[in-house]
Motif scaffolding. Structure first.
Motif, PDB file in Angstrom:
ATOM      1  N   GLY A 221       0.780  -1.230   0.000  1.00 43.39           N
ATOM      2  CA  GLY A 221       0.000   0.000   0.000  1.00 43.39           C
ATOM      3  C   GLY A 221       0.809   1.275   0.000  1.00 43.39           C
ATOM      4  O   GLY A 221       0.242   2.364  -0.160  1.00 43.39           O
ATOM      5  N   GLN A 222       2.123   1.180   0.147  1.00 44.78           N
ATOM      6  CA  GLN A 222       2.942   2.393   0.173  1.00 44.78           C
ATOM      7  C   GLN A 222       4.408   2.029  -0.031  1.00 44.78           C
ATOM      8  O   GLN A 222       4.789   0.858  -0.035  1.00 44.78           O
ATOM      9  N   ARG A 226       4.601  -0.477  -2.875  1.00 41.86           N
ATOM     10  CA  ARG A 226       3.874   0.182  -3.979  1.00 41.86           C
ATOM     11  C   ARG A 226       4.728   0.193  -5.238  1.00 41.86           C
ATOM     12  O   ARG A 226       4.243  -0.106  -6.344  1.00 41.86           O
ATOM     13  N   HIS A 230       3.902  -1.721  -8.914  1.00 37.84           N
ATOM     14  CA  HIS A 230       3.905  -1.068 -10.227  1.00 37.84           C
ATOM     15  C   HIS A 230       4.898  -1.742 -11.172  1.00 37.84           C
ATOM     16  O   HIS A 230       4.604  -1.955 -12.353  1.00 37.84           O
ATOM     17  N   ILE A 241      -2.401  -6.528  -4.421  1.00 38.66           N
ATOM     18  CA  ILE A 241      -1.783  -5.617  -3.457  1.00 38.66           C
ATOM     19  C   ILE A 241      -2.329  -5.947  -2.077  1.00 38.66           C
ATOM     20  O   ILE A 241      -3.524  -5.817  -1.816  1.00 38.66           O
ATOM     21  N   ASP A 243      -2.126  -5.403   2.072  1.00 38.76           N
ATOM     22  CA  ASP A 243      -1.681  -4.452   3.088  1.00 38.76           C
ATOM     23  C   ASP A 243      -2.637  -4.520   4.278  1.00 38.76           C
ATOM     24  O   ASP A 243      -3.815  -4.882   4.115  1.00 38.76           O
ATOM     25  N   LYS A 248      -5.318   1.916   1.641  1.00 35.04           N
ATOM     26  CA  LYS A 248      -4.061   2.145   0.924  1.00 35.04           C
ATOM     27  C   LYS A 248      -3.874   1.120  -0.187  1.00 35.04           C
ATOM     28  O   LYS A 248      -3.417   1.438  -1.295  1.00 35.04           O
ATOM     29  N   VAL A 252      -3.519   1.836  -4.409  1.00 37.33           N
ATOM     30  CA  VAL A 252      -2.470   1.343  -5.315  1.00 37.33           C
ATOM     31  C   VAL A 252      -3.079   0.459  -6.401  1.00 37.33           C
ATOM     32  O   VAL A 252      -2.701   0.554  -7.576  1.00 37.33           O
TER      33      VAL A 252
END
Length: 457
Positions: A221-222, A226, A230, A241, A243, A248, A252
């Motif tokens: 999520g960060q 993240r 990507h 993803i 988290d 969050k 993403v």
């Protein structure tokens, strides 16, 4: 509709102006090919030139001898005849992703030969020929038509170029440069092995592709997670993803969706076995398999060793090592049943040295455990098709680091880093793609350190 490498190009309305058709076609081409460097050897409208520059990256350029928008920073205007410019660029070893040429200008075949013999068109680069011939020899009755036909025939006969003729009313002929290693013709004096032809018939960049693969990223999520999400998605993978903070994770996943990447957001606490099992089962139920397990989630709670509580110690290990083991085991069981999989764990430079002046005993020790866990699983599972590796980042630049409280620490850290800067999350993206791809199939149990040289001092 006409098809170019699986992507549909719409015919321009037959009543549209030539300039409008040109802009439609070139817009689609630059969107598909994403060139960084363009060489313009024919006349283009100011609008088309501006559009081409709009799609170039910040460090891209368009080289031209033509009239161009005066304020466009990405344009490099060259003086001299086209032949002089080409010879100068060839001598400099310049290469281009896209070249524009006019089949009816003086000496177009000479220009084409200079471009190809000088390797000025990159592999998989595109050459766009304006005013290309669409007639048979019998249907040509003027000098311009003969010149266009001759130019078009030269390119058609060149084994180094794949061609496609766009709708006849466009007058545009497109070629893509290919390697002769991709052809089935025997080549005299060439050793046609995996190095020349590419392993399995795939070039090295193709072997880094993750098309059809299924991946998950914990802590996605960060930050680093993240960036990993990507990177894996851009390389072709479907990405879950994961988290603790669902909001969050969803943000993403939405980013990936906007880039055309299949993605899903999932909430989980990896220190809980039931959460990990639920995530793994859901991914397999949804996408049928797991090819890439990116175990990135982790925490750091700084304290002097004499002040470290058992609660802090246990919380750090529950996420950084126990939780990572739970993820490796759950994903590993799926991969072992498949006979293939890549597990990528996020360790830390702290697994090699004791970063200072901050005090983080529990974190350092847990990350050293991640490396040993990775090495052990890597040797146990490689003969059954599963590779396990880890990435050890240095100190990564995050918003938290720029707080007033940490400014003195940042100054000290920078003095300890040969590179003279902190890591960016983008510095880590290529590594996760490499470890996730078939290009790294002979690597297992490895700790890939990306720290700007800090662990060497």
């Amino acid at each position: 509709m006409e098809t170019f490498q699986g992507v549909k190009l719409w015919k321009a309305d037959c009543e549209s102006t030539m300039e409008h058709k040109e802009k439609q076609v070139y817009t689609m081409l630059v969107q598909l090919t994403r060139p960084r460097k363009i060489l313009q050897l024919c006349s283009l409208s100011t609008e088309s030139i501006g559009m081409l520059c709009d799609y170039l990256p910040d460090d891209g350029c368009l080289v031209t001898s033509d009239i161009c928008p005066a304020k466009e920073k990405k344009i490099q205007k060259r003086k001299g005849t086209k032949e002089e410019i080409l010879k100068e660029l060839a001598a400099l070893g310049e290469q281009y992703d896209m070249v524009f040429i006019d089949a009816t200008e003086e000496n177009p075949i000479n220009y084409y030969n200079l471009i190809m013999s000088g390797n000025m068109l990159r592999m998989n680069g595109v050459i766009c020929v304006q005013n290309a011939s669409t007639s048979s020899q019998e249907g040509i009755d003027d000098e311009t038509g003969f010149m266009s036909k001759e130019m078009t025939d030269v390119i058609k006969a060149d084994a180094r170029v794949e061609q496609v003729k766009l709708p006849s009313n466009c007058g545009i002929f497109i070629g893509r440069r290919i390697s002769l290693s991709q052809t089935s013709h025997p080549l005299k004096g060439i050793v046609e092995d995996d190095v020349f032809r590419g392993f399995g018939g795939h070039g090295i960049l193709d072997r880094l592709r993750l098309d059809g693969k299924v991946a998950y990223v914990t802590g996605g999520g960060q930050g680093i997670g993240r960036a990993f999400g990507h990177a894996l998605g851009e390389a072709g993978a479907k990405v879950a993803i994961v988290d603790m903070d669902l909001e969050k994770a969803e943000a993403v996943a939405h980013e990936l969706h906007l880039k055309g990447i299949n993605s899903v957001a999932m909430a989980a606490d990896i220190s809980k076995e039931e959460d990990v099992k639920r995530v793994v089962d859901a991914i397999v139920a949804n996408w049928g398999r797991i090819d890439i397990a990116c175990n990135n989630a982790g925490i750091n709670m700084n304290s002097a060793s004499e002040d470290t509580t058992l609660e802090e110690w246990d919380k750090t290990f529950n996420v950084n090592l126990r939780g990572l083991f739970i993820c490796c085991q759950a994903a590993g069981r799926v991969m072992l049943s498949q006979g293939y999989g890549k597990i990528i764990n996020t360790a830390s430079m702290a697994s090699l040295i004791v970063p200072h002046p901050q005090k983080q005993l529990a974190y350092n020790t847990s990350k050293a455990g991640v490396v040993k866990l990775t090495q052990t699983l890597g040797t146990e599972w490689i003969d059954r098709g599963v590779r396990v590796n880890c990435i050890s980042p240095g100190i990564v630049d995050t918003p938290l680091i720029h707080s007033e409280a940490l400014k003195p620490l940042v100054k000290r850290w920078l003095a300890d880093i040969p590179a003279g800067r902190l890591a960016q999350v983008t510095d880590l993206q290529a590594a996760v793609v490499y470890l996730a791809s078939e290009a790294s199939d002979y690597m297992t149990g490895h700790n890939l350190v990306i720290d700007g040289g800090q662990s060497l001092w």
